[in-house]
Design a protein around this motif. Structure first.
Motif: not given
Length: 274
Positions: A189-207, A246-249
């Protein structure tokens, strides 16, 4: 009558010992009574002598006090009263002068304080105005594009509650859920630098992508993430695809969960989409 020596020896062996012991006890008791009586008499005499000595000392002290501190005469009292009157008059004049000085000082301080408060208020007003203008300028400069082209499945709700089908309850929602089919490309949605790539226990794969004080968070992605930590991305670059992690959704329609933070505070991203 003739006394048999053997009988006499046997007598002393049996009863003579107890007789001698008894005599010794009697002698000791008599001696103790005698010594005790003598001690009691001496103590009584000593107490009497001390009482006489105390009475004599008290009388002597009383006489010395009467001689040492005689009663003052009327002339001395008059002198003291006159001196007291002069001192009181001097104090009254000094207090009046001091009160005038203090009143003048307080007035000057009050005027100075009022001027300082006025200057401080003007400075605060100017700072608030500048801060408001800067904040407005920063907010208007941020422009986002939607990670996917889809309708809102669940809106941003931090200060209110929204209904969750998965949890079957009313709850808060820190982002917006944008509807899109599974496998649809998700773009930055905007330019920038990737700071995290992980799997959230509630929201699933996240960047997470950071740009200045803003952080954009993309969740419910599939396993094929197209970026890695430390990578610089441009606005509109593909970072992954819509998944169902995302298990919670999970009961909602397929979507991407998108969050926007400014200085660590969640804000509604819908007002920044252009």
């Amino acid at each position: 009558m003739r006394i048999n020596r053997d009988d006499l020896a046997r007598f002393f062996d049996r009863k003579g010992f107890y007789l001698i012991l008894f005599l010794c006890i009697v002698v000791v008791a008599v001696t103790a009574v005698y010594v005790t009586n003598n001690n009691l008499k001496k103590m009584a005499e000593l107490n009497t002598a001390q009482e006489k000595l105390s009475t004599t000392n008290a009388n002597s002290i009383s006489k010395n006090l009467i001689t040492e501190y005689p009663t003052t005469n009327n002339s001395s009292s008059a002198v003291k009263e006159e001196s007291k009157t002069k001192v009181e008059n001097t104090k009254s004049k000094g207090v009046a002068s001091s009160n005038k000085s203090v009143a003048s000082s307080v007035s000057d301080k009050a005027a100075s304080t009022k001027t300082q408060e006025s200057n401080a208020l003007n400075t605060m007003s100017n700072n608030v105005a500048v801060s408001t203008e800067a904040k407005s300028e920063n907010d208007t400069t941020l422009s986002l594009i939607k990670p996917v082209n889809g309708d809102v499945v669940m809106e941003f709700a931090v200060t209110k509650l929204t209904y969750s089908k998965t949890l079957d309850e009313w709850t808060t929602h820190k982002g917006v859920d944008l509807k899109a089919d599974i496998g649809t490309d998700v773009v930055a949605a905007m330019g920038g630098v990737v700071t995290k790539v992980y799997n959230d226990s509630r929201l699933g794969n996240t960047v997470e992508i950071k740009n200045g004080t803003y952080i954009a968070r993309y969740s419910n992605l599939d396993e094929n993430i197209d970026v890695k930590v430390g990578q610089a991305v441009e606005k509109g670059s593909v970072i992954g695809k819509v998944g169902n992690t995302a298990k919670f959704e999970i009961a909602e329609d397929p979507h991407v969960h998108f969050e926007l933070l400014k200085d660590g505070t969640y804000i509604d991203p819908m007002q920044y989409f252009k």
